[in-house]
Design an enzyme around this catalytic site. Structure first.
Site, PDB file in Angstrom:
ATOM      1  N   ASP A   1      42.350-124.944  26.465  1.00 38.20           N
ATOM      2  CA  ASP A   1      41.108-124.788  25.665  1.00 38.20           C
ATOM      3  C   ASP A   1      41.491-123.891  24.477  1.00 38.20           C
ATOM      4  O   ASP A   1      41.035-122.769  24.355  1.00 38.20           O
ATOM      5  CB  ASP A   1      39.960-124.189  26.501  1.00 38.20           C
ATOM      6  CG  ASP A   1      40.264-122.818  27.072  1.00 38.20           C
ATOM      7  OD1 ASP A   1      41.455-122.529  27.360  1.00 38.20           O
ATOM      8  OD2 ASP A   1      39.333-122.006  27.233  1.00 38.20           O
TER       9      ASP A   1
ATOM     10  N   HIS B   1      47.381-114.044  29.819  1.00 34.06           N
ATOM     11  CA  HIS B   1      46.858-114.865  30.920  1.00 34.06           C
ATOM     12  C   HIS B   1      47.557-116.225  31.001  1.00 34.06           C
ATOM     13  O   HIS B   1      48.176-116.563  32.016  1.00 34.06           O
ATOM     14  CB  HIS B   1      45.364-115.142  30.713  1.00 34.06           C
ATOM     15  CG  HIS B   1      44.489-113.935  30.633  1.00 34.06           C
ATOM     16  ND1 HIS B   1      44.261-113.120  31.709  1.00 34.06           N
ATOM     17  CD2 HIS B   1      43.743-113.444  29.605  1.00 34.06           C
ATOM     18  CE1 HIS B   1      43.410-112.166  31.349  1.00 34.06           C
ATOM     19  NE2 HIS B   1      43.090-112.339  30.083  1.00 34.06           N
TER      20      HIS B   1
HETATM   21  O1  RIB Z   1      40.135-115.401  31.674  1.00 38.54           O
HETATM   22  C1  RIB Z   1      41.192-115.700  30.822  1.00 38.54           C
HETATM   23  C2  RIB Z   1      41.154-117.161  30.431  1.00 38.54           C
HETATM   24  O2  RIB Z   1      39.966-117.390  29.692  1.00 38.54           O
HETATM   25  C3  RIB Z   1      42.282-117.620  29.550  1.00 38.54           C
HETATM   26  O3  RIB Z   1      42.611-118.940  29.882  1.00 38.54           O
HETATM   27  C4  RIB Z   1      41.695-117.537  28.178  1.00 38.54           C
HETATM   28  O4  RIB Z   1      42.333-118.432  27.285  1.00 38.54           O
HETATM   29  C5  RIB Z   1      40.268-117.901  28.410  1.00 38.54           C
HETATM   30  O5  RIB Z   1      40.123-119.279  28.444  1.00 38.54           O
HETATM   31 CA    CA Z   2      42.739-120.638  28.088  1.00 35.76          CA
END
Ligand code: RIB
Ligand code: CA
Length: 307
Positions: free
Chosen positions: A9, A243
């Site tokens: 995303d 992340h």
């Molecule tokens: O919580 C972190 C996630 O949320 C990551 O994938 C960041 O890109 C958002 O989509």
């Molecule tokens: Ca993400």
């Protein structure tokens, strides 16, 4: 080489995950599927194409648009412009993409590739799990043919980041997460339990200014934006969390983390615990939850690969 599909995303840490994957010879990227989350589906597709342009990728990596809303049909979570910028890429002002998306649909692409390479495909899903859940619902045979799904999502032993209980990707489509967890596909959960320990600091980003290139400028712009946003959110952190790159890292080298099999359920009731990922007292173990991480080894590896 591991056959992978990235499901994104694209947001800032998604862009870093794409760069990490593209620069990693262990991975053969069959395609990148996109969906809503940090931004709209349309923006995620545009951002993904822009990232591939600036990475100057000259091998074929198709980009396939996917879900523009959660399985329930109604958005629960707003876009994450505060963390990722109005455009999702730290307002970096990249030119419109030169490459085009495939005129296909993400769930169909996932099904097609899993069937084309039985028992070999790993889906690395770093946004809401809507595309993979849609694929499972459309063709349940893929459950037995996929190698595994590694998701960035969840917070099993730690608090959430969009509510006290929920992590953003799960919260954006809790039904999709539940479909995935209950499907029987081997799932690895790379959640806030480990990703909040993988911090990138402005000192580390500052070192990239030694080499001048459009790609390096882009990396610095998005990371500085992301670090500032994290600082406003919690000034004690000293950096931004990697992340989505960690989900890619776990596929490149599983020894970065220690994962524990658990039975994890997702709270689906509309209320304060919506999207909570918790260990259930009973039931068959359905996911491997990453609980420990070798932070230094992972961050060093990530930095070496993306620059
Ligand atoms: O919580 C972190 C996630 O949320 C990551 O994938 C960041 O890109 C958002 O989509
Ligand atoms: Ca993400």
């Amino acid at each position: 080489m591991e056959q992978v599909i990235l499901d994104v995303d694209t947001g800032i840490d998604d862009a870093l995950a794409i760069a990490y994957a593209v620069h990693s010879p262990e991975l053969n990227i069959l395609g990148i599927t996109t969906g809503f989350g940090n931004v709209s589906e349309e923006e995620a597709t545009r951002n993904t194409l822009q990232v591939l342009d600036i990475l100057n990728v000259n091998r074929e990596i198709p980009v396939i648009p996917g879900a523009d809303k959660p399985l329930s049909g109604t958005h629960i979570k707003a876009k994450a412009t505060r963390i990722h910028g109005e455009d999702g890429l730290g307002n970096s002002g990249l030119p419109l993409p030169e490459r085009k998306p495939l005129p296909s649909e993400a769930a169909d692409f996932i099904i097609e590739k899993i069937k084309q390479y039985p028992y070999q495909v790993t889906v690395i899903a770093v946004g809401p799990q809507t595309n993979i859940a849609t694929a499972i619902k459309k063709d349940p045979d893929i459950v037995h043919l996929a190698k595994r799904v590694v998701i960035m999502g969840g917070a099993v032993t730690v608090p959430g980041n969009v509510t006290p209980h929920a992590e953003a990707n799960i919260y954006a489509d809790p039904e999709a997460a539940s479909v995935l967890f209950e499907s029987g596909i081997p799932v690895t959960l790379v959640g806030l339990d480990v990703t909040m320990q993988t911090l990138l600091s402005s000192e580390q980003v500052g070192k990239w200014s030694n080499v001048k290139s459009a790609y390096n400028d882009f990396l610095q712009t998005i990371c500085n934006y992301y670090i500032d946003a994290y600082h406003q959110f919690d000034s004690s952190l000293g950096g931004c969390a990697l992340h989505d790159p960690l989900a890619v890292g776990v596929v490149i080298d599983p020894s970065f983390v220690k994962a524990v099999p658990m039975h994890v359920e997702v709270d689906l009731e509309r209320g304060e615990s919506l999207g909570n990922t918790h260990e259930a007292k009973q039931g068959k173990r359905n996911v491997e939850v990453c609980l420990e991480i070798d932070v230094d080894r992972f961050v060093t590896h990530f930095l070496q690969r993306i620059t």
